[in-house]
Structure formats: C-alpha cells, structure tokens
Design a protein around this motif. Structure first.
Motif, PDB file in Angstrom:
ATOM      1  N   GLY A 161       1.956   6.537  -6.992  1.00  0.00           N
ATOM      2  CA  GLY A 161       0.886   7.304  -7.616  1.00  0.00           C
ATOM      3  C   GLY A 161      -0.059   6.462  -8.439  1.00  0.00           C
ATOM      4  O   GLY A 161      -0.776   6.976  -9.297  1.00  0.00           O
ATOM      5  N   VAL A 162      -0.081   5.157  -8.205  1.00  0.00           N
ATOM      6  CA  VAL A 162      -1.031   4.296  -8.900  1.00  0.00           C
ATOM      7  C   VAL A 162      -2.371   4.388  -8.177  1.00  0.00           C
ATOM      8  O   VAL A 162      -2.419   4.522  -6.961  1.00  0.00           O
ATOM      9  CB  VAL A 162      -0.544   2.824  -8.900  1.00  0.00           C
ATOM     10  N   GLN A 163      -3.441   4.348  -8.953  1.00  0.00           N
ATOM     11  CA  GLN A 163      -4.773   4.408  -8.348  1.00  0.00           C
ATOM     12  C   GLN A 163      -5.023   3.162  -7.494  1.00  0.00           C
ATOM     13  O   GLN A 163      -5.013   2.044  -7.997  1.00  0.00           O
ATOM     14  CB  GLN A 163      -5.802   4.485  -9.481  1.00  0.00           C
ATOM     15  N   VAL A 164      -5.236   3.387  -6.196  1.00  0.00           N
ATOM     16  CA  VAL A 164      -5.551   2.264  -5.306  1.00  0.00           C
ATOM     17  C   VAL A 164      -7.061   2.213  -5.129  1.00  0.00           C
ATOM     18  O   VAL A 164      -7.663   3.178  -4.674  1.00  0.00           O
ATOM     19  CB  VAL A 164      -4.873   2.433  -3.924  1.00  0.00           C
ATOM     20  N   SER A 224       0.966   3.834  -3.214  1.00  0.00           N
ATOM     21  CA  SER A 224       0.486   5.210  -3.115  1.00  0.00           C
ATOM     22  C   SER A 224       1.634   6.188  -3.361  1.00  0.00           C
ATOM     23  O   SER A 224       1.427   7.264  -3.894  1.00  0.00           O
ATOM     24  CB  SER A 224      -0.211   5.460  -1.768  1.00  0.00           C
ATOM     25  N   ARG A 225       2.859   5.789  -3.019  1.00  0.00           N
ATOM     26  CA  ARG A 225       3.999   6.641  -3.333  1.00  0.00           C
ATOM     27  C   ARG A 225       4.222   6.702  -4.832  1.00  0.00           C
ATOM     28  O   ARG A 225       4.602   7.712  -5.396  1.00  0.00           O
ATOM     29  CB  ARG A 225       5.255   6.099  -2.652  1.00  0.00           C
ATOM     30  N   LEU A 251       0.833  -1.203   0.000  1.00  0.00           N
ATOM     31  CA  LEU A 251       0.000   0.000   0.000  1.00  0.00           C
ATOM     32  C   LEU A 251       0.865   1.249   0.000  1.00  0.00           C
ATOM     33  O   LEU A 251       0.655   2.170  -0.788  1.00  0.00           O
ATOM     34  CB  LEU A 251      -0.916  -0.016   1.227  1.00  0.00           C
TER      35      LEU A 251
END
Lengths: 140, 294
Positions: free
Chosen positions: B131-134, B128-129, B124
């Motif tokens: 920049g992928v859509q989670v 998020s670092r 996670l």
C-alpha cells in the motif's frame, strides 16, 4: 608541451574508445569544435553526429555518437556518450509513461490480486482435468 | 510402506524436476557471465562522470545545482527499489525488500511520507501489496539493463526532488560481491553525498591552481545535464549490479535444488529397492511354505 592527449569515449553501456589522440573534431551544440592538446578546460553538450579522431601514426577514425557531453582538460578529453536518444520532449514522454503505468497499477490493485487468484484457480482446474483424462485413459 | 509403484512414480517426477533445475542452473551460469561483463563495462562511464561532477561541484560557479544542496527538514522520502522481474533466485528479492521495509518503518515512525519508484516486477508487486504510493515503475527489463527504459522512471523521481516534493532520495539494490555473495544495500542518491562526490585524484588536482571549465553555451543547462546523467548512471550501475546478483543467486539456488533432488532420489531408490526385496522375500517364503504344506 605535449603533442598528444588522452581520449576516452565512454557510454553507460560500454567503453567505446580509449587511447592517445592528436586531434579530434566533435559536433558540439554551438557548432563543430576541433580540439588540439593543451586546450582550455571546457564542458559542453554535443549533438548526435560523428566524432573524428586523429590518433598518432594512424588514419582518421570516425566514431558515431548519439549526443552526450564533452569534457576537455589540457591532457585529457572525455566524451560521455548517450546510449539513448535524448530530448526534452522524449524524456518527458517517457516519464509520463512510467507514471501512468504506476497509477494504473495502484488503481487496479484489487483486480490485479483477483486476477492472480483466478489464474491460480484456472491452473488447478486444468490440472484436475488432466488427471481425470489420465484416469479415463487407463480404464479403457 | 508405500507401494513400489508409487515410489517409482515419485522418483520419476523428481528426476523431471531435477532436469529442469539443472537446465535453469546452466542458463543462469551463462547469463551471469554476460551480466558481470555488462556490470564491468558500465564502470568507466560512472567514474568519468563522477570526476566531472566532483570537479564541477568544487569549482567556483555562481550556480549551485539543487542536487548538491542538503535540506534540513525531511518530510517526504522517495525511494527507488531495484528487484528482479522473475523469481526462483533464492532470497535475493526478499532480502532487499526486507531491508527497504525496515527503513520504511523507521521513516514512517518519524512521520515522513514515503513514495516509491519500482524497477522490476517483484518490488512492484510487494510495494503495491504493502500500500505504499508507487509514483513510477519499469518492469520487463530483460537480461540487459537498458538506459532507454530507465530514463522515464528516474526522471519522475528527479523532477519530484527538484520540485521540492521529495527531500531525500534513496536507492535499494543488491550489490554484487561475488558469485556466492550478494548484499542488499541502501544508498543515498539525493542530495549527493560526499561519498558520491569524492574525487579520486584530489591531491594531484588541488596542487594546481583552482580552475573552472568554460561552459558552452551556458553553465546552468550544462551542469543540469551532467547532474541528471550522473544520477542516471548511478541507477544504471545499481540495476546492472542487481542483474548480475540475480543470475548468480539463481544459479546457486538452482544448484542447491538439483543437489536436493539428487539426495531425495537416492533415498527413494533405497526405499524402493528395500520394498522390492521385501516383496520377493515374502513371495519366496510363501512358495516355500506352500510347498512344505503339500
């Protein structure tokens, strides 16, 4: 024509029962079903409730399952038991929760990093304080 | 040469670290055994449901589940990344994330969009670092994989696939080979491949006349249920394997750390003794020199 069939009750977390059986009763969604050997292949959902198993030369055994699927073949019966309590609404709520958490993190991305930085600074500061305290103690 | 006091302090601090790493090694060893047990216990369920799903997909039903239908154009890819919640387990998470990153780059170059579902804290943070859509996440699974916690996150992915939002779904995790070896793998979850739908005792069954189940109450909801449970079982198995991998990787990493600490202590002790001896020799020669002068 066999008088017994092989019964497996398995959940994702463990195998609950595996062995021969003469007869079982399971709580299917359409009502209770009793299954003898050489039953027609059938696939159905079961509700939470008690599965009654008659193993050869043994007393009835009662096994609780919290819902799942029942698969019947002439010589093999499998119950795929759920480990979690399921339901359309419940699953939906869980999905929403997982989504919400993810969105929160995407939103708070910068603050999260800042938080980590602040935490690192805090750790450094406490370490410095501890060192100072130690030095003072030594002097006195 | 550093003063003997400094060296002694250093040795003491390394000894403390060694105590910690040794304790962690033992904890990981006992957890690993349990995690491996859990992984093995999860297998029968996976096998049974796979047989049912395989038979169902071959039986002649008018309803074909969307999970089984291959889509030609791939515009958006969903990936599930399984990592551990905690660190200090060697290169375990790095390996699986590097694997995922490589694939993401390739897909990105082909113009596909990527959205990710993260299981475990490390993935996670990384995603998020990056920049992928989670789209969904579960963290804090603890030591035992918990179906209850996984359902929500997996459902988000499955729903997205059913709604044509995703055209493919992949899962990344560490496959447990043995205590010393874990390999990061990528598997295609959706649409279900032949590898997943292959029947073990195919020959024995095809010898008989083709048959289909009686579905109660109806075919569609029953097949839907089976398919969803099947995917969940696959994800569960992946999480269980990853957890066993995590514990054994941690055990190995901590063992290496303890050994390194031991080596360092040996070296420092040698230096310490040498410096102590040198100091004594120096003092003696000074005394002797002083006595001679008198």
């Amino acid at each position: 024509m066999g008088t017994i069939f092989h019964l497996d009750i398995v959940s994702a977390e463990e195998s609950i029962y595996s062995g021969p059986a003469e007869f079982i009763v399971a709580p299917a969604v359409m009502g209770e079903v009793g299954i003898y050997p050489q039953h027609t292949p059938m696939l159905t959902r079961i509700k939470s409730g008690v599965v009654r198993v008659k193993a050869p030369l043994q007393d009835d055994e009662e096994i609780y399952v919290s819902g799942g699927m029942l698969e019947v073949q002439p010589d093999v019966v499998t119950i795929l038991a759920d480990t979690a309590v399921r339901g359309q609404d419940l699953d939906e709520a869980k999905a929403l929760e997982a989504k919400r958490k993810a969105e929160e993190i995407m939103k708070n991305k910068t603050s999260e990093i800042e938080y980590a930085r602040a935490q690192a600074e805090l750790i450094e500061a406490t370490a410095q304080l501890a060192a100072i305290r130690k030095l003072r103690k030594r002097r006195h | 040469m550093a003063s003997s006091r400094e060296i002694r302090n250093k040795i003491k601090s390394i000894k403390n670290t060694q105590k910690i790493t040794r304790a962690m090694e033992m904890v990981a060893a006992s957890k690993m055994r349990k995690a491996q047990d859990r992984m093995k216990k999860a297998r029968p369920y996976g096998e049974k449901i796979r047989n049912v799903a395989a038979h169902m997909s071959k039986a002649s039903v008018e309803y074909r589940h969307p999970f089984l239908i291959d889509r030609n154009s791939v515009k958006r890819v969903g990936i599930i990344v399984v990592t551990s919640d905690k660190g200090l387990c060697g290169g375990l998470n790095t390996n699986v994330l590097r694997r995922a990153l490589n694939e993401i780059r390739v897909w990105g170059a082909e113009g596909e969009q990527i959205e990710v579902c993260c299981i475990g804290n490390k993935g996670l943070g990384f995603m998020s670092r990056l920049g992928v859509q989670v789209i969904s996440q579960v963290t804090g699974l603890g030591d035992a994989p918990n179906m209850e916690k996984l359902i929500g996150a997996v459902k988000v992915v499955l729903d997205a696939y059913t709604d044509d939002h995703f055209d493919r779904v992949y899962i990344f995790y560490n496959r447990f080979v043995n205590t010393m070896k874990q390999i990061p793998v990528m598997e295609q979850l959706l649409p279900l491949t032949d590898e997943h739908m292959g029947d073990d005792n195919n020959e024995a069954k095809s010898a008989r006349a083709p048959w289909d189940y009686i579905y109660e109450p109806e075919a569609k909801p029953v097949i839907d249920d089976i398919m969803i449970r099947y995917i969940e079982a696959l994800v569960y198995q992946a999480v269980a394997e990853n957890m066993a991998s995590e514990q054994s990787a941690r055990m190995v990493a901590m063992k290496a750390a303890s050994d390194n600490a031991g080596n360092l202590i040996d070296e420092l002790t040698l230096i310490y003794n040498k410096s102590r001896q040198a100091a004594i020799t120096k003092e003696l020669s000074e005394i002797v020199g002083g006595a001679a002068a008198v």
